[in-house]
Write a protein that holds these residues in place. Structure first.
Motif, short mmCIF file in Angstrom:
data_model
loop_
_atom_site.label_atom_id
_atom_site.label_comp_id
_atom_site.label_asym_id
_atom_site.label_seq_id
_atom_site.Cartn_x
_atom_site.Cartn_y
_atom_site.Cartn_z
N ASN A 465 0.84 -1.20 0.00
CA ASN A 465 0.00 0.00 0.00
C ASN A 465 0.88 1.25 0.00
N GLU A 541 -1.42 0.91 -6.33
CA GLU A 541 -2.46 1.94 -6.33
C GLU A 541 -2.13 3.07 -7.32
N LYS A 543 -0.67 5.82 -6.75
CA LYS A 543 -0.59 7.14 -6.13
C LYS A 543 -0.68 6.99 -4.62
N THR A 545 -2.26 7.62 -1.09
CA THR A 545 -3.65 7.77 -0.67
C THR A 545 -3.93 9.17 -0.12
N TYR A 546 -5.13 9.68 -0.40
CA TYR A 546 -5.58 10.98 0.11
C TYR A 546 -6.45 10.84 1.36
N GLU A 549 -7.25 5.22 2.96
CA GLU A 549 -7.77 3.94 2.49
C GLU A 549 -7.03 3.50 1.22
N ASN A 551 -6.53 2.63 -2.51
CA ASN A 551 -7.12 2.89 -3.82
C ASN A 551 -7.17 1.59 -4.61
N GLN A 619 -5.22 -7.29 -3.69
CA GLN A 619 -5.71 -6.14 -2.94
C GLN A 619 -6.34 -6.60 -1.62
#
Length: 630
Positions: A465, A541, A543, A545-546, A549, A551, A619
Motif C-alpha cells: 500500500n 495503487e 498514487k 492515498t488521500y 484507504e 485505492n 488487494q
C-alpha cells in the motif's frame, strides 16, 4: 540456524571455537610483544648497541613485514585447504614460536625475541585470511554482521588485555630477572597451547578452490590478488575504507604514549587507560552494529562511523587541558572532571570506528566470490599494512614540520572529510544507505513482521500500500536484499530523495496518457531487473492515498508477474497515515509534524507464485495485512 541476537552465537560450535582461537591469538601476540617492549624500554634489553627507541621502532617494522611477504601465499592456502585444519597447523606453529620465545626470555636475548616477533607476524599473516573468509562458511548471511562485530570486539579486547598482561607480568617480577623470564614464558606458551586446543573444536570448513595451483612468487601473486579484489569495485572500495581506518587508527595509537605523557602530564597508567578507552569503544561499536542494522549488512553505518570519527577527533583537539598535569595516575585522571570530555572523545572515536569497519568486513565477505574470498582478505591485509607504514611516514613528516601531537591528531580527523567525500563519490550507495538509515531510525520506530516470507534469492515482486512519501525508504531500509522501486516520476524528482532513489536504481513511471514512452521504458526496466533475479517493489495503487484507504489496484502488476514468472509477496505499511509525509489534513510536508519517533510496522504476507497472481486477491491480502491501523 538463525539466532535471536549475535551473542547466541557463543552457544554454537560453529562460532565459539573460532572466536576463542582468534581471541587467544590476538591476546598472545600482544602479551609477547608488549612484554618484550617493556623489557627493552625499562629493563635494558638490547641488541647490537641499538638504543631503546630504535629497537621499539624496529620491532613495529619487524612484526608488520610478514604481512607484505606472506599474505598472498596465506590467501591461497586458505582457499586450497580446509580452513579449520589450516587453523590447527597455524596454532601448532604458534606453540613452536612461543617455545623459542621462552628461550629468548630466559636468556634475555633480544636477537631471539626479535626473530620470534617476526615469526609471530608470520603466524598472524597466515591466520588473518582464514579467520575472516571462514565466517561466511560458518554463519548465515543474517548472522554475518553480528559475527564480524563479535570478532572485532574480541580482537580489540584481546589486544588490550594482552598489552596490560605483558606489562603486569614484567613489572610484577622486576626484581628477579629469572622469575620474570619464567613467568612470561609460561604465560605465552600456555596461551598458545590453549589456542591450539580450541582450534581443534572448529568444525570443518571445506576448501573453496581445492584445485588451485599455489603461486609461490610473492610479488606476482600480490599483484594478482589485488587485481582480483578490483574485479568488484564495491569490494575494492571497502578494502580501501578498512585500510583508511588502520591508517587513522595507527596514527592515534602510535601517538597515545606521547600524548598521555607530554600533553596530559600522565604516567604509564594514563596511557594504558587511553588505550583501554579506545579499545573498549571499538569493541562496543562493533557489538552494537547488529542492533543498529536490523541484523543485515547495513553499509549505511559506514558514513555514520566516518562522521563520528571526524567529529570526535576534532573535538579531542579542543578537549585537551590548557596545562598538563604532573605525573598524574589513572584514578586521579578519571576523577578530574576537566578530563571527562576528553575521555568521552577517545571512547566515542573507537565506537564510531567500530560502526565504520565492521560493515565493511561483512560486505567484503558477502560480495567476494567464494573461491576468491580468502585471497581478497589477504589483499586487505597487504593494503592495511601499506597504509599503516604510510601513516608512520606521514606522522613523522607532519611532526618534523613543527606540528604538535594534538595538531597531528586534528589533521588526521580533518582528513576524514575529503577521504569520505572521495569514497562516497566512488560508491554513492554507502551514502544513500546512510540517508535511508538516518531517516528510518530517527523519525520512526520500525517493527517488522514476517519479512522472512521474502525469498532470499530469485526474482521477487513486492506489492504494498502507498501511504506517504517515506514508504520506499521504510521498505528499503527494512529488507536485506536491495530493492528496486517503481514510483511516480514526481516523487522520483523530489530533492534529496531523488539522490536516494537514483542511487538505489528506482524506476520512474508515468500514466500512459501522460507519458506513454516513460511507462514503456519503466516496464522494460522492471523486466530487466527481474530477469537478473532482483527484487522490485510496486505500489499498485499508482498514487499516495488521500484518505488513508487503499485505492483500487492497477493491473500492471499482474502483467509484470506473468511476463517475468516472479514470485509476488504482498506487504502492508501500518501507522504512517497522519505522519508529516502523508496527505492527511492537506498536502504532505507542508504542515507541522504531529509526532516524533512514532511506531510504525511493515508486515509481509505469504509468497504468491506468478501463475496464481490475481489482482482482486492481491488487494484483499494487502488490505488484510494492513488491518484497521492506517
Amino acid at each position: 540456524m538463525s539466532h535471536s541476537n549475535q551473542f547466541d552465537l557463543f552457544k554454537t560450535r560453529r562460532f565459539l571455537p573460532l572466536f576463542v582461537t582468534q581471541f587467544l591469538g590476538a591476546f598472545n601476540d600482544n602479551l609477547f610483544k608488549n612484554a618484550m617492549l617493556v623489557m627493552i624500554t625499562f629493563f635494558g634489553l638490547g641488541f647490537a648497541g641499538l638504543d631503546a627507541p630504535t629497537l621499539v621502532n624496529a620491532a613495529a617494522g619487524i612484526f608488520i613485514l610478514p604481512f607484505f611477504l606472506f599474505s598472498a601465499t596465506a590467501g591461497q592456502l586458505a582457499e586450497k585447504f580446509d580452513k579449520a585444519a589450516l587453523a590447527r597447523m597455524v596454532k601448532l606453529l604458534e606453540i613452536i614460536i612461543m617455545a623459542m620465545a621462552a628461550t629468548g626470555f630466559m636468556l634475555r636475548s633480544a636477537a631471539i625475541l626479535m626473530g620470534c616477533l617476526f615469526l609471530m607476524g608470520v603466524h598472524s599473516a597466515l591466520f588473518g585470511p582464514l579467520k575472516y573468509s571462514i565466517l561466511p562458511q560458518y554463519l548465515s548471511e543474517r548472522e554475518l554482521l553480528g559475527g564480524n562485530g563479535l570478532i572485532e570486539m574480541g580482537t580489540f579486547v584481546a589486544i588490550l588485555l594482552g598489552q596490560i598482561g605483558g606489562t603486569l607480568i614484567i613489572e610484577g617480577n622486576k626484581d628477579n630477572h629469572m622469575l620474570m623470564g619464567a613467568a612470561i614464558s609460561a604465560a605465552c606458551l600456555g596461551v598458545a597451547i590453549l589456542g591450539y586446543l580450541t582450534s581443534r573444536a572448529m568444525p570443518p570448513a571445506p576448501p573453496q578452490a581445492k584445485d588451485l595451483k599455489i603461486n609461490w612468487n610473492l610479488f606476482s601473486e600480490t599483484w594478482h590478488i589485488i587485481a582480483i579484489s578490483r574485479r568488484n569495485m564495491t569490494v575494492f572500495h571497502s578494502l580501501m575504507g578498512i585500510s583508511w581506518f588502520w591508517f587513522f587508527g595507527a596514527v592515534y595509537l602510535t601517538q597515545l604514549p606521547s600524548y598521555a605523557k607530554d600533553v596530559l602530564g600522565g604516567n604509564a597508567e594514563v596511557y594504558t587507560l587511553l588505550v583501554a578507552l579506545f579499545s573498549i569503544g571499538v569493541g562496543a561499536g562493533s557489538a552494537l552494529c547488529e542492533a543498529l542494522s536490523g541484523r543485515k549488512v547495513e553499509i549505511g553505518l559506514v558514513p555514520f562511523g566516518s562522521i563520528g570519527m571526524c567529529v570526535f577527533g576534532i573535538d579531542l583537539f579542543f578537549a585537551k587541558p590548557p596545562m598538563p598535569a604532573h605525573d598524574i595516575g589513572a584514578l586521579a585522571f578519571l576523577l578530574d572532571a576537566s578530563h571527562w570530555r576528553l575521555i568521552a572523545d577517545i571512547t566515542l572515536l573507537g565506537t564510531f570506528g567500530g560502526f565504520f569497519i565492521v560493515p565493511l568486513y561483512a560486505l567484503i565477505q558477502l560480495k567476494s566470490e567464494p573461491e576468491y574470498r580468502s585471497r581478497v582478505i589477504a589483499a586487505n591485509n597487504i593494503l592495511n599494512s601499506c597504509f599503516m607504514v604510510v601513516s608512520a611516514i606521514v606522522s613523522v613528516l607532519i611532526l618534523k614540520a613543527g606540528a604538535s601531537i594534538p595538531q597531528l591528531l586534528l589533521i588526521m580527523a580533518l582528513m576524514n572529510i575529503p577521504v569520505a567525500f572521495y569514497v562516497y563519490g566512488l560508491q554513492p550507495e554507502f551514502l544513500m544507505r546512510f540517508l535511508v538509515w538516518i531517516a528510518t531510525h530517527t523519525m520512526y520506530r520500525v517493527r517488522h513482521h514476517d519479512l522472512g516470507n521474502i525469498p532470499e534469492e530469485g526474482p521477487v515482486i513486492l506489492v504494498c500500500n502507498h501511504v506517504s512519501f517515506m514508504d520506499a525508504l521504510v521498505i528499503g531500509g527494512a529488507i536485506r536484499r536491495p530493492v528496486r522501486f517503481v514510483m511516480d516520476h514526481r516523487i522520483f524528482r523530489i530533492p534529496v530523495l531523488s539522490f536516494i532513489f537514483k542511487t538505489a536504481g528506482a524506476v520512474p513511471i508515468a500514466p500512459a496518457k501522460e507519458d506513454p514512452g516513460m511507462k514503456e521504458r519503466a516496464f522494460l526496466k522492471v523486466q530487466e531487473y527481474l530477469s537478473q533475479g532482483e527484487v522490485v517493489c510496486i505500489f499498485p495503487e499508482g498514487k499516495i492515498t488521500y484518505d488513508g484507504e487503499l485505492n483500487a489496484f492497477r493491473p500492471g502488476v499482474v502483467e509484470i508477474a506473468q511476463r517475468s514468472g516472479a514470485t509476488v509477496v504482498p506487504m502492508a505499511l501500518r501507522g504512517l497515515w497522519g505522519s508529516f509525509f502523508s496527505r492527511k489534513d492537506g498536502s504532505a510536508m507542508l504542515k507541522m509534524p504531529r509526532r516524533v519517533w512514532s511506531r510504525i510496522e511493515l508486515v509481509a504476507g505469504k509468497p504468491v507464485p506468478a501463475g496464481e497472481v490475481d489482482l482482486s486477491s492481491l488487494q484483499t491480502q494487502v488490505q488484510a495485512l494492513r488491518g484497521d491501523w492506517k
